[in-house]
Design an enzyme around this catalytic site. Sequence first.
Site, PDB file in Angstrom:
ATOM      1  N   GLU A 157       0.827  -1.217   0.000  1.00 56.74           N
ATOM      2  CA  GLU A 157       0.000   0.000   0.000  1.00 56.74           C
ATOM      3  C   GLU A 157       0.861   1.267   0.000  1.00 56.74           C
ATOM      4  O   GLU A 157       0.359   2.353   0.321  1.00 56.74           O
ATOM      5  CB  GLU A 157      -0.947   0.026   1.216  1.00 56.74           C
ATOM      6  CG  GLU A 157      -1.802  -1.207   1.415  1.00 56.74           C
ATOM      7  CD  GLU A 157      -2.814  -1.456   0.306  1.00 56.74           C
ATOM      8  OE1 GLU A 157      -2.867  -0.674  -0.655  1.00 56.74           O
ATOM      9  OE2 GLU A 157      -3.527  -2.466   0.394  1.00 56.74           O
ATOM     10  N   HIS A 170      -2.638   1.977   8.537  1.00 60.61           N
ATOM     11  CA  HIS A 170      -3.704   1.153   7.957  1.00 60.61           C
ATOM     12  C   HIS A 170      -3.844  -0.107   8.809  1.00 60.61           C
ATOM     13  O   HIS A 170      -2.850  -0.804   9.042  1.00 60.61           O
ATOM     14  CB  HIS A 170      -3.347   0.802   6.511  1.00 60.61           C
ATOM     15  CG  HIS A 170      -4.224  -0.232   5.901  1.00 60.61           C
ATOM     16  ND1 HIS A 170      -5.603  -0.149   5.914  1.00 60.61           N
ATOM     17  CD2 HIS A 170      -3.936  -1.403   5.271  1.00 60.61           C
ATOM     18  CE1 HIS A 170      -6.108  -1.210   5.312  1.00 60.61           C
ATOM     19  NE2 HIS A 170      -5.121  -1.990   4.923  1.00 60.61           N
ATOM     20  N   HIS A 213      -6.759  -3.450  10.247  1.00 63.09           N
ATOM     21  CA  HIS A 213      -7.911  -4.300   9.906  1.00 63.09           C
ATOM     22  C   HIS A 213      -8.720  -4.616  11.169  1.00 63.09           C
ATOM     23  O   HIS A 213      -8.734  -5.759  11.616  1.00 63.09           O
ATOM     24  CB  HIS A 213      -7.433  -5.625   9.291  1.00 63.09           C
ATOM     25  CG  HIS A 213      -6.687  -5.518   8.009  1.00 63.09           C
ATOM     26  ND1 HIS A 213      -5.960  -6.580   7.465  1.00 63.09           N
ATOM     27  CD2 HIS A 213      -6.538  -4.496   7.132  1.00 63.09           C
ATOM     28  CE1 HIS A 213      -5.419  -6.207   6.319  1.00 63.09           C
ATOM     29  NE2 HIS A 213      -5.740  -4.951   6.097  1.00 63.09           N
ATOM     30  N   GLU A 258     -17.573  11.064  22.499  1.00 60.67           N
ATOM     31  CA  GLU A 258     -16.153  11.306  22.180  1.00 60.67           C
ATOM     32  C   GLU A 258     -15.893  11.321  20.680  1.00 60.67           C
ATOM     33  O   GLU A 258     -14.953  11.964  20.212  1.00 60.67           O
ATOM     34  CB  GLU A 258     -15.259  10.216  22.789  1.00 60.67           C
ATOM     35  CG  GLU A 258     -15.002  10.331  24.259  1.00 60.67           C
ATOM     36  CD  GLU A 258     -16.195   9.853  25.082  1.00 60.67           C
ATOM     37  OE1 GLU A 258     -17.160   9.331  24.487  1.00 60.67           O
ATOM     38  OE2 GLU A 258     -16.160  10.035  26.301  1.00 60.67           O
ATOM     39  N   HIS A 289     -12.641  -4.155   4.265  1.00 60.19           N
ATOM     40  CA  HIS A 289     -11.183  -4.302   4.343  1.00 60.19           C
ATOM     41  C   HIS A 289     -10.572  -3.701   5.615  1.00 60.19           C
ATOM     42  O   HIS A 289      -9.902  -4.400   6.369  1.00 60.19           O
ATOM     43  CB  HIS A 289     -10.546  -3.661   3.089  1.00 60.19           C
ATOM     44  CG  HIS A 289      -9.074  -3.834   3.006  1.00 60.19           C
ATOM     45  ND1 HIS A 289      -8.405  -4.139   1.844  1.00 60.19           N
ATOM     46  CD2 HIS A 289      -8.104  -3.718   3.942  1.00 60.19           C
ATOM     47  CE1 HIS A 289      -7.110  -4.233   2.082  1.00 60.19           C
ATOM     48  NE2 HIS A 289      -6.893  -3.976   3.355  1.00 60.19           N
TER      49      HIS A 289
HETATM   50  O1  2HA Z   1      -1.411  -7.045   3.656  1.00 63.03           O
HETATM   51  O2  2HA Z   1      -3.206  -4.741   4.605  1.00 63.03           O
HETATM   52  O3  2HA Z   1      -4.084  -3.853   2.345  1.00 63.03           O
HETATM   53  C1  2HA Z   1      -1.265  -5.692   3.785  1.00 63.03           C
HETATM   54  C2  2HA Z   1      -2.563  -5.045   3.642  1.00 63.03           C
HETATM   55  C3  2HA Z   1      -3.059  -4.777   2.302  1.00 63.03           C
HETATM   56 ZN    ZN Z   2      -5.153  -3.991   4.361  1.00 61.68          ZN
END
Ligand code: 2HA
Ligand code: ZN
Length: 274
Positions: A117, A141, A143, A171, A212
């Site tokens: 990314e 980033h 998940h 909040e 995602h």
């Molecule tokens: O594997 O999170 O979006 C890495 C990631 C791809």
């Molecule tokens: Zn990801």
Amino acid sequence: MSKVTSATFFNEFIDMCDLCCSLGWNERNGGNISYRISESDVESVKCDFTYDRPWTEIGVTVENLANEFFMVTGSGKFFRFTKADPENSTAIVEIDELGKNYRIVWGLKSGGRPTSEFPTHLLNHSVKKDLTNGAYRLVMHVHPVNTIALSFVLPQNDRDFTREIWEMMPECAVVFPRGIGVLPLMLAGSIDIAEATAEKFKSYDVVVWSLHGIFATGEDFKTVFGIIETVEKAADILVKVISMGGKKIRPASRQIIDICELYNLDINKSLLER
Ligand code: 2HA
Ligand code: ZN
């Protein structure tokens, strides 16, 4: 003693990888982090850098990031092992004078490249560097389970998603008064998703990639962590509310506006309109 591994930014970065993993936000190699290193930090650690690795195309052009240095997680590297082996899990990269290529100057010792990314990270840094006069340095980033689960159920647009999350805890509006940008399912790692995310970051500090995860940005580690933590906590509550039948006693929109007036926050009121 290595200058890099004793630097504060480096240790904050590694600690963040560890924390995110322990919270279940970054399974295996899922998620990625990048940090734009300040000039003074580069100055104090650059004696550890080497310049013998090749320049590689980024895939996007980021002119305002020319000659900057970033610390970034490596593609395919497990968050769980980053703290134990940072030199093989992360890299410091230099951007060339055109903002088109990067080269690794530290880390990824046994080979590898920055996160898949990386184009998204760099376009986001580029947008925020301009908009904040260089104050924003971090892009993360992750998940997280509840936010991803909600993106299967809620309408995938900024307004509905933001309002539903804001209404869960007072909040939320304080921590992200501009709201949440939402993208539909798109191909991860693509230039298309990088450009679409950067467009959202012109208005928001946090963007949900439907089905995602989350991208968030800010000045430093604690700020960005705090945004993600708050979004995910509110998402956790909302998942429970929906699981209990989804009936809310009263919508909390008025309270959100009151809180923003109390703290003099520039809330994005258009997201509250029904
Ligand atoms: O594997 O999170 O979006 C890495 C990631 C791809
Ligand atoms: Zn990801």
